[in-house]
Motif scaffolding. Structure first.
Motif, PDB file in Angstrom:
ATOM      1  N   SER A  58       0.821  -1.206   0.000  1.00 20.50           N
ATOM      2  CA  SER A  58       0.000   0.000   0.000  1.00 20.50           C
ATOM      3  C   SER A  58       0.853   1.253   0.000  1.00 20.50           C
ATOM      4  O   SER A  58       0.362   2.341   0.247  1.00 20.50           O
ATOM      5  CB  SER A  58      -0.923   0.007   1.239  1.00 20.50           C
ATOM      6  OG  SER A  58      -0.144  -0.046   2.427  1.00 20.50           O
ATOM      7  N   ASP A  59       2.147   1.088  -0.283  1.00 18.21           N
ATOM      8  CA  ASP A  59       3.050   2.229  -0.294  1.00 18.21           C
ATOM      9  C   ASP A  59       2.617   3.218  -1.372  1.00 18.21           C
ATOM     10  O   ASP A  59       2.409   2.861  -2.530  1.00 18.21           O
ATOM     11  CB  ASP A  59       4.480   1.761  -0.580  1.00 18.21           C
ATOM     12  CG  ASP A  59       5.464   2.906  -0.553  1.00 18.21           C
ATOM     13  OD1 ASP A  59       5.832   3.331   0.542  1.00 18.21           O
ATOM     14  OD2 ASP A  59       5.828   3.386  -1.648  1.00 18.21           O
ATOM     15  N   ALA A  60       2.462   4.473  -1.004  1.00 17.63           N
ATOM     16  CA  ALA A  60       1.928   5.473  -1.920  1.00 17.63           C
ATOM     17  C   ALA A  60       2.792   5.638  -3.157  1.00 17.63           C
ATOM     18  O   ALA A  60       2.308   5.676  -4.285  1.00 17.63           O
ATOM     19  CB  ALA A  60       1.806   6.819  -1.183  1.00 17.63           C
ATOM     20  N   GLU A  61       4.094   5.740  -2.948  1.00 15.78           N
ATOM     21  CA  GLU A  61       5.003   5.975  -4.067  1.00 15.78           C
ATOM     22  C   GLU A  61       4.939   4.820  -5.049  1.00 15.78           C
ATOM     23  O   GLU A  61       4.933   4.999  -6.254  1.00 15.78           O
ATOM     24  CB  GLU A  61       6.422   6.159  -3.530  1.00 15.78           C
ATOM     25  CG  GLU A  61       7.441   6.528  -4.591  1.00 15.78           C
ATOM     26  CD  GLU A  61       8.806   6.767  -3.972  1.00 15.78           C
ATOM     27  OE1 GLU A  61       9.588   5.801  -3.891  1.00 15.78           O
ATOM     28  OE2 GLU A  61       9.064   7.910  -3.563  1.00 15.78           O
ATOM     29  N   ASN A  62       4.867   3.598  -4.541  1.00 13.86           N
ATOM     30  CA  ASN A  62       4.803   2.430  -5.413  1.00 13.86           C
ATOM     31  C   ASN A  62       3.534   2.417  -6.245  1.00 13.86           C
ATOM     32  O   ASN A  62       3.553   2.058  -7.412  1.00 13.86           O
ATOM     33  CB  ASN A  62       4.907   1.142  -4.598  1.00 13.86           C
ATOM     34  CG  ASN A  62       6.330   0.868  -4.135  1.00 13.86           C
ATOM     35  OD1 ASN A  62       7.273   1.472  -4.629  1.00 13.86           O
ATOM     36  ND2 ASN A  62       6.472  -0.032  -3.177  1.00 13.86           N
ATOM     37  N   TRP A  63       2.409   2.772  -5.654  1.00  7.35           N
ATOM     38  CA  TRP A  63       1.149   2.745  -6.400  1.00  7.35           C
ATOM     39  C   TRP A  63       1.125   3.830  -7.475  1.00  7.35           C
ATOM     40  O   TRP A  63       0.633   3.599  -8.578  1.00  7.35           O
ATOM     41  CB  TRP A  63      -0.030   2.914  -5.452  1.00  7.35           C
ATOM     42  CG  TRP A  63      -0.463   1.617  -4.851  1.00  7.35           C
ATOM     43  CD1 TRP A  63      -0.186   1.150  -3.592  1.00  7.35           C
ATOM     44  CD2 TRP A  63      -1.208   0.589  -5.494  1.00  7.35           C
ATOM     45  NE1 TRP A  63      -0.730  -0.102  -3.417  1.00  7.35           N
ATOM     46  CE2 TRP A  63      -1.358  -0.473  -4.574  1.00  7.35           C
ATOM     47  CE3 TRP A  63      -1.772   0.457  -6.769  1.00  7.35           C
ATOM     48  CZ2 TRP A  63      -2.043  -1.642  -4.874  1.00  7.35           C
ATOM     49  CZ3 TRP A  63      -2.452  -0.712  -7.081  1.00  7.35           C
ATOM     50  CH2 TRP A  63      -2.585  -1.739  -6.138  1.00  7.35           C
ATOM     51  N   GLN A  64       1.619   5.009  -7.175  1.00  9.01           N
ATOM     52  CA  GLN A  64       1.667   6.062  -8.194  1.00  9.01           C
ATOM     53  C   GLN A  64       2.592   5.656  -9.342  1.00  9.01           C
ATOM     54  O   GLN A  64       2.258   5.813 -10.518  1.00  9.01           O
ATOM     55  CB  GLN A  64       2.153   7.381  -7.577  1.00  9.01           C
ATOM     56  CG  GLN A  64       2.135   8.548  -8.544  1.00  9.01           C
ATOM     57  CD  GLN A  64       2.629   9.833  -7.929  1.00  9.01           C
ATOM     58  OE1 GLN A  64       3.444  10.547  -8.509  1.00  9.01           O
ATOM     59  NE2 GLN A  64       2.147  10.140  -6.732  1.00  9.01           N
ATOM     60  N   SER A  65       3.763   5.113  -9.003  1.00  7.01           N
ATOM     61  CA  SER A  65       4.713   4.675 -10.017  1.00  7.01           C
ATOM     62  C   SER A  65       4.135   3.528 -10.840  1.00  7.01           C
ATOM     63  O   SER A  65       4.279   3.486 -12.060  1.00  7.01           O
ATOM     64  CB  SER A  65       6.018   4.226  -9.361  1.00  7.01           C
ATOM     65  OG  SER A  65       6.590   5.288  -8.619  1.00  7.01           O
ATOM     66  N   PHE A  66       3.482   2.588 -10.149  1.00  8.41           N
ATOM     67  CA  PHE A  66       2.872   1.458 -10.846  1.00  8.41           C
ATOM     68  C   PHE A  66       1.848   1.948 -11.866  1.00  8.41           C
ATOM     69  O   PHE A  66       1.795   1.449 -13.003  1.00  8.41           O
ATOM     70  CB  PHE A  66       2.210   0.525  -9.839  1.00  8.41           C
ATOM     71  CG  PHE A  66       1.422  -0.586 -10.480  1.00  8.41           C
ATOM     72  CD1 PHE A  66       2.061  -1.718 -10.950  1.00  8.41           C
ATOM     73  CD2 PHE A  66       0.046  -0.478 -10.617  1.00  8.41           C
ATOM     74  CE1 PHE A  66       1.332  -2.737 -11.561  1.00  8.41           C
ATOM     75  CE2 PHE A  66      -0.689  -1.492 -11.222  1.00  8.41           C
ATOM     76  CZ  PHE A  66      -0.042  -2.621 -11.691  1.00  8.41           C
ATOM     77  N   TYR A  67       1.059   2.930 -11.494  1.00 10.66           N
ATOM     78  CA  TYR A  67       0.045   3.464 -12.402  1.00 10.66           C
ATOM     79  C   TYR A  67       0.696   4.033 -13.659  1.00 10.66           C
ATOM     80  O   TYR A  67       0.319   3.683 -14.783  1.00 10.66           O
ATOM     81  CB  TYR A  67      -0.791   4.545 -11.713  1.00 10.66           C
ATOM     82  CG  TYR A  67      -1.780   5.201 -12.641  1.00 10.66           C
ATOM     83  CD1 TYR A  67      -3.061   4.668 -12.806  1.00 10.66           C
ATOM     84  CD2 TYR A  67      -1.440   6.339 -13.357  1.00 10.66           C
ATOM     85  CE1 TYR A  67      -3.970   5.252 -13.684  1.00 10.66           C
ATOM     86  CE2 TYR A  67      -2.344   6.930 -14.238  1.00 10.66           C
ATOM     87  CZ  TYR A  67      -3.606   6.383 -14.399  1.00 10.66           C
ATOM     88  OH  TYR A  67      -4.491   6.952 -15.269  1.00 10.66           O
ATOM     89  N   PHE A  68       1.683   4.905 -13.495  1.00 13.03           N
ATOM     90  CA  PHE A  68       2.311   5.562 -14.648  1.00 13.03           C
ATOM     91  C   PHE A  68       3.018   4.554 -15.551  1.00 13.03           C
ATOM     92  O   PHE A  68       2.898   4.608 -16.775  1.00 13.03           O
ATOM     93  CB  PHE A  68       3.290   6.639 -14.186  1.00 13.03           C
ATOM     94  CG  PHE A  68       2.629   7.953 -13.864  1.00 13.03           C
ATOM     95  CD1 PHE A  68       2.112   8.755 -14.868  1.00 13.03           C
ATOM     96  CD2 PHE A  68       2.518   8.389 -12.548  1.00 13.03           C
ATOM     97  CE1 PHE A  68       1.492   9.967 -14.578  1.00 13.03           C
ATOM     98  CE2 PHE A  68       1.905   9.594 -12.247  1.00 13.03           C
ATOM     99  CZ  PHE A  68       1.387  10.387 -13.260  1.00 13.03           C
ATOM    100  N   LEU A  69       3.767   3.627 -14.962  1.00  7.81           N
ATOM    101  CA  LEU A  69       4.488   2.658 -15.778  1.00  7.81           C
ATOM    102  C   LEU A  69       3.536   1.708 -16.503  1.00  7.81           C
ATOM    103  O   LEU A  69       3.776   1.321 -17.649  1.00  7.81           O
ATOM    104  CB  LEU A  69       5.467   1.863 -14.917  1.00  7.81           C
ATOM    105  CG  LEU A  69       6.701   2.627 -14.440  1.00  7.81           C
ATOM    106  CD1 LEU A  69       7.543   1.749 -13.529  1.00  7.81           C
ATOM    107  CD2 LEU A  69       7.539   3.116 -15.623  1.00  7.81           C
ATOM    108  N   SER A  70       2.448   1.330 -15.843  1.00 11.46           N
ATOM    109  CA  SER A  70       1.475   0.444 -16.480  1.00 11.46           C
ATOM    110  C   SER A  70       0.788   1.129 -17.650  1.00 11.46           C
ATOM    111  O   SER A  70       0.540   0.502 -18.689  1.00 11.46           O
ATOM    112  CB  SER A  70       0.427  -0.021 -15.457  1.00 11.46           C
ATOM    113  OG  SER A  70       1.028  -0.798 -14.440  1.00 11.46           O
ATOM    114  N   LYS A  71       0.498   2.407 -17.506  1.00  8.16           N
ATOM    115  CA  LYS A  71      -0.151   3.142 -18.582  1.00  8.16           C
ATOM    116  C   LYS A  71       0.780   3.324 -19.776  1.00  8.16           C
ATOM    117  O   LYS A  71       0.336   3.412 -20.921  1.00  8.16           O
ATOM    118  CB  LYS A  71      -0.618   4.512 -18.080  1.00  8.16           C
ATOM    119  CG  LYS A  71      -1.727   4.457 -17.055  1.00  8.16           C
ATOM    120  CD  LYS A  71      -3.041   3.969 -17.677  1.00  8.16           C
ATOM    121  CE  LYS A  71      -3.655   5.027 -18.574  1.00  8.16           C
ATOM    122  NZ  LYS A  71      -4.960   4.600 -19.108  1.00  8.16           N
TER     123      LYS A  71
END
Length: 246
Positions: A58-71
Protein backbone atom coordinates in the motif's frame (compact mmCIF):
# COMPACT_ATOMS: atom_id res chain seq x y z
CA UNK A 1 -13.92 21.58 -1.38
CA UNK A 2 -12.47 21.68 2.13
CA UNK A 3 -15.84 20.64 3.58
CA UNK A 4 -16.08 17.51 1.45
CA UNK A 5 -15.30 14.15 3.06
CA UNK A 6 -11.88 12.88 2.04
CA UNK A 7 -13.35 9.80 0.33
CA UNK A 8 -15.56 12.01 -1.87
CA UNK A 9 -12.67 14.31 -2.75
CA UNK A 10 -10.53 11.32 -3.72
CA UNK A 11 -13.26 10.14 -6.09
CA UNK A 12 -13.42 13.60 -7.68
CA UNK A 13 -9.65 13.78 -8.09
CA UNK A 14 -9.57 10.26 -9.54
CA UNK A 15 -11.53 11.55 -12.55
CA UNK A 16 -8.73 14.00 -13.43
CA UNK A 17 -5.92 12.91 -15.83
CA UNK A 18 -2.92 11.59 -13.89
CA UNK A 19 -0.39 14.08 -15.26
CA UNK A 20 -2.61 17.00 -14.22
CA UNK A 21 -2.92 15.52 -10.74
CA UNK A 22 0.85 15.54 -10.31
CA UNK A 23 1.69 18.78 -12.11
CA UNK A 24 -1.35 20.94 -11.24
CA UNK A 25 -3.70 19.58 -8.54
CA UNK A 26 -0.85 18.69 -6.21
CA UNK A 27 0.08 22.40 -6.02
CA UNK A 28 -3.40 23.69 -5.09
CA UNK A 29 -3.19 23.20 -1.31
CA UNK A 30 -1.71 20.98 1.38
CA UNK A 31 -4.78 18.76 1.49
CA UNK A 32 -4.68 18.06 -2.24
CA UNK A 33 -0.92 17.51 -2.11
CA UNK A 34 -1.34 14.89 0.61
CA UNK A 35 -4.07 13.13 -1.35
CA UNK A 36 -2.08 13.10 -4.61
CA UNK A 37 0.95 11.81 -2.72
CA UNK A 38 -1.13 9.19 -0.91
CA UNK A 39 -1.91 5.61 -1.90
CA UNK A 40 -5.73 5.73 -1.87
CA UNK A 41 -6.08 7.96 -4.93
CA UNK A 42 -3.77 5.83 -7.08
CA UNK A 43 -5.28 2.56 -5.90
CA UNK A 44 -8.68 3.90 -7.00
CA UNK A 45 -7.35 5.04 -10.39
CA UNK A 46 -5.78 1.61 -10.92
CA UNK A 47 -9.08 -0.08 -10.04
CA UNK A 48 -11.04 2.20 -12.36
CA UNK A 49 -8.73 1.43 -15.29
CA UNK A 50 -8.30 -2.28 -14.63
CA UNK A 51 -4.63 -2.11 -13.64
CA UNK A 52 -3.76 -4.86 -11.17
CA UNK A 53 -0.55 -5.83 -9.41
CA UNK A 54 0.50 -9.11 -7.86
CA UNK A 55 1.65 -7.72 -4.52
CA UNK A 56 -0.53 -6.13 -1.87
CA UNK A 57 1.73 -3.23 -0.97
CA UNK A 58 0.00 0.00 0.00
CA UNK A 59 3.05 2.23 -0.29
CA UNK A 60 1.93 5.47 -1.92
CA UNK A 61 5.00 5.98 -4.07
CA UNK A 62 4.80 2.43 -5.41
CA UNK A 63 1.15 2.75 -6.40
CA UNK A 64 1.67 6.06 -8.19
CA UNK A 65 4.71 4.68 -10.02
CA UNK A 66 2.87 1.46 -10.85
CA UNK A 67 0.04 3.46 -12.40
CA UNK A 68 2.31 5.56 -14.65
CA UNK A 69 4.49 2.66 -15.78
CA UNK A 70 1.48 0.44 -16.48
CA UNK A 71 -0.15 3.14 -18.58
CA UNK A 72 3.04 3.61 -20.57
CA UNK A 73 3.78 -0.08 -21.03
CA UNK A 74 4.05 -0.82 -24.72
CA UNK A 75 6.34 -2.41 -27.24
CA UNK A 76 9.14 0.12 -27.70
CA UNK A 77 10.54 -1.70 -30.73
CA UNK A 78 9.35 -0.07 -33.93
CA UNK A 79 8.32 -2.32 -36.80
CA UNK A 80 8.71 -5.57 -34.82
CA UNK A 81 7.19 -7.88 -37.45
CA UNK A 82 8.40 -6.43 -40.74
CA UNK A 83 5.21 -4.60 -41.70
CA UNK A 84 7.44 -1.70 -42.80
CA UNK A 85 10.17 -3.80 -44.40
CA UNK A 86 13.43 -2.99 -42.49
CA UNK A 87 12.39 0.54 -41.50
CA UNK A 88 13.71 1.60 -38.04
CA UNK A 89 16.30 -1.22 -37.95
CA UNK A 90 20.01 -0.38 -38.02
CA UNK A 91 23.32 -2.22 -38.13
CA UNK A 92 21.78 -4.40 -40.83
CA UNK A 93 24.07 -7.12 -42.12
CA UNK A 94 22.79 -9.14 -45.07
CA UNK A 95 24.69 -12.41 -45.29
CA UNK A 96 23.79 -14.76 -48.14
CA UNK A 97 20.58 -13.51 -49.71
CA UNK A 98 20.03 -11.16 -46.76
CA UNK A 99 16.93 -10.34 -44.71
CA UNK A 100 13.52 -10.95 -46.25
CA UNK A 101 9.98 -10.28 -45.08
CA UNK A 102 7.44 -13.03 -45.72
CA UNK A 103 3.76 -13.64 -45.10
CA UNK A 104 2.76 -16.20 -42.49
CA UNK A 105 2.92 -19.17 -42.40
CA UNK A 106 5.44 -19.18 -45.26
CA UNK A 107 6.94 -22.22 -46.93
CA UNK A 108 7.45 -25.16 -44.56
CA UNK A 109 6.32 -23.02 -41.61
CA UNK A 110 3.53 -22.71 -39.05
CA UNK A 111 1.15 -19.93 -38.09
CA UNK A 112 2.29 -17.57 -35.33
CA UNK A 113 0.62 -18.02 -31.87
CA UNK A 114 -1.06 -14.60 -32.24
CA UNK A 115 -3.56 -13.98 -35.04
CA UNK A 116 -2.52 -10.30 -35.05
CA UNK A 117 0.84 -11.16 -36.64
CA UNK A 118 0.80 -11.55 -40.42
CA UNK A 119 4.44 -11.10 -41.41
CA UNK A 120 7.87 -12.04 -40.07
CA UNK A 121 11.57 -11.50 -40.77
CA UNK A 122 13.52 -14.37 -42.31
CA UNK A 123 17.28 -14.75 -42.85
CA UNK A 124 19.52 -16.54 -45.30
CA UNK A 125 22.26 -19.18 -45.40
CA UNK A 126 24.96 -16.87 -43.97
CA UNK A 127 24.97 -14.77 -40.78
CA UNK A 128 22.50 -11.86 -40.78
CA UNK A 129 22.17 -9.17 -38.12
CA UNK A 130 19.84 -6.29 -37.32
CA UNK A 131 19.63 -4.03 -34.29
CA UNK A 132 17.54 -1.20 -32.85
CA UNK A 133 18.40 1.36 -30.16
CA UNK A 134 15.58 2.67 -27.95
CA UNK A 135 16.10 6.09 -26.36
CA UNK A 136 14.04 5.90 -23.16
CA UNK A 137 13.71 9.66 -22.70
CA UNK A 138 12.52 10.06 -26.28
CA UNK A 139 9.88 7.43 -25.50
CA UNK A 140 8.53 9.56 -22.64
CA UNK A 141 10.17 7.99 -19.57
CA UNK A 142 11.18 11.13 -17.71
CA UNK A 143 14.00 11.20 -15.14
CA UNK A 144 11.91 11.53 -11.98
CA UNK A 145 9.72 8.58 -12.97
CA UNK A 146 12.70 6.35 -13.76
CA UNK A 147 14.70 7.44 -10.71
CA UNK A 148 11.78 6.81 -8.37
CA UNK A 149 10.50 3.55 -9.81
CA UNK A 150 13.77 1.95 -10.97
CA UNK A 151 11.80 -0.29 -13.37
CA UNK A 152 13.04 -3.43 -15.09
CA UNK A 153 13.72 -3.64 -18.81
CA UNK A 154 11.87 -6.55 -20.43
CA UNK A 155 12.89 -7.99 -23.81
CA UNK A 156 10.97 -10.70 -25.67
CA UNK A 157 11.33 -12.18 -29.12
CA UNK A 158 10.07 -15.21 -31.06
CA UNK A 159 11.97 -17.44 -33.45
CA UNK A 160 11.30 -20.51 -35.58
CA UNK A 161 12.96 -22.50 -38.33
CA UNK A 162 11.65 -23.94 -41.55
CA UNK A 163 10.87 -27.62 -41.23
CA UNK A 164 13.15 -28.40 -44.20
CA UNK A 165 16.24 -26.41 -43.08
CA UNK A 166 18.41 -26.00 -40.01
CA UNK A 167 19.39 -22.58 -38.61
CA UNK A 168 21.00 -20.70 -35.70
CA UNK A 169 19.59 -17.83 -33.59
CA UNK A 170 21.03 -15.37 -31.04
CA UNK A 171 19.48 -12.46 -29.12
CA UNK A 172 21.75 -9.72 -27.74
CA UNK A 173 20.67 -6.93 -25.36
CA UNK A 174 22.76 -4.03 -24.06
CA UNK A 175 21.70 -1.39 -21.53
CA UNK A 176 23.60 1.78 -22.38
CA UNK A 177 24.38 4.97 -20.50
CA UNK A 178 23.89 8.43 -21.99
CA UNK A 179 27.50 8.20 -23.17
CA UNK A 180 26.77 4.77 -24.68
CA UNK A 181 28.84 2.94 -22.08
CA UNK A 182 27.60 -0.64 -21.58
CA UNK A 183 25.94 -0.95 -18.15
CA UNK A 184 24.71 -4.49 -18.58
CA UNK A 185 24.79 -7.02 -21.39
CA UNK A 186 22.90 -10.20 -22.17
CA UNK A 187 23.52 -12.67 -24.96
CA UNK A 188 21.41 -15.75 -25.30
CA UNK A 189 22.96 -19.11 -25.99
CA UNK A 190 23.23 -19.82 -29.68
CA UNK A 191 20.05 -21.74 -30.41
CA UNK A 192 20.55 -24.55 -32.92
CA UNK A 193 17.45 -25.65 -34.83
CA UNK A 194 18.11 -28.87 -36.78
CA UNK A 195 16.85 -29.75 -40.20
CA UNK A 196 13.52 -31.64 -40.20
CA UNK A 197 12.30 -29.67 -37.14
CA UNK A 198 8.60 -29.10 -36.50
CA UNK A 199 8.76 -25.35 -37.39
CA UNK A 200 7.17 -24.37 -34.05
CA UNK A 201 7.58 -20.81 -32.74
CA UNK A 202 9.59 -20.42 -29.51
CA UNK A 203 9.71 -17.38 -27.22
CA UNK A 204 12.97 -16.09 -25.75
CA UNK A 205 12.98 -13.42 -23.02
CA UNK A 206 15.32 -11.31 -20.89
CA UNK A 207 14.63 -9.18 -17.81
CA UNK A 208 17.30 -6.80 -16.57
CA UNK A 209 18.65 -8.11 -13.24
CA UNK A 210 19.34 -4.63 -11.86
CA UNK A 211 17.09 -1.57 -12.28
CA UNK A 212 18.93 1.58 -13.38
CA UNK A 213 17.86 5.19 -12.68
CA UNK A 214 17.34 7.57 -15.60
CA UNK A 215 20.41 9.57 -14.60
CA UNK A 216 22.43 6.47 -15.54
CA UNK A 217 20.39 4.53 -18.09
CA UNK A 218 20.02 6.23 -21.44
CA UNK A 219 18.99 3.62 -23.99
CA UNK A 220 18.50 -0.06 -24.79
CA UNK A 221 20.11 -1.82 -27.75
CA UNK A 222 18.48 -5.00 -29.01
CA UNK A 223 20.20 -7.05 -31.72
CA UNK A 224 19.39 -10.30 -33.52
CA UNK A 225 22.03 -12.52 -35.10
CA UNK A 226 20.81 -15.43 -37.20
CA UNK A 227 21.99 -17.79 -39.92
CA UNK A 228 19.93 -20.20 -42.00
CA UNK A 229 16.23 -19.83 -42.72
CA UNK A 230 15.42 -18.39 -39.30
CA UNK A 231 12.06 -16.69 -38.80
CA UNK A 232 11.89 -13.83 -36.27
CA UNK A 233 8.97 -11.85 -34.89
CA UNK A 234 9.04 -9.27 -32.10
CA UNK A 235 5.31 -9.34 -31.39
CA UNK A 236 4.10 -9.29 -27.76
CA UNK A 237 6.17 -6.39 -26.43
CA UNK A 238 9.68 -7.08 -27.61
CA UNK A 239 11.14 -4.28 -25.45
CA UNK A 240 9.17 -2.71 -22.61
CA UNK A 241 9.68 -0.89 -19.31
CA UNK A 242 7.85 -2.70 -16.51
CA UNK A 243 7.10 -1.98 -12.85
CA UNK A 244 9.43 -3.91 -10.54
CA UNK A 245 6.49 -5.69 -8.91
CA UNK A 246 3.71 -6.84 -11.21
Amino acid sequence: MESLPEAVLIRILASIPAVELVLVCRLVCCQWKNLVDGAALWILKCQQEGLTRADAESDAENWQSFYFLSKKRKNLIKNPCGEEDLEHWGEVENGGDGWKIEELPGDFGKEFPSEEVHKYFVTSYEWCRKAQVIDLRAEGYWEELMDTTQPKIMVRDWYAGRSDAGCLYELCVRLLSENEDVLAEYKSETVTIPQDNDASWTEVSYRSPTPFPATVLGSVLCALNTVGRTRCSGRDGMVSVSPTAV
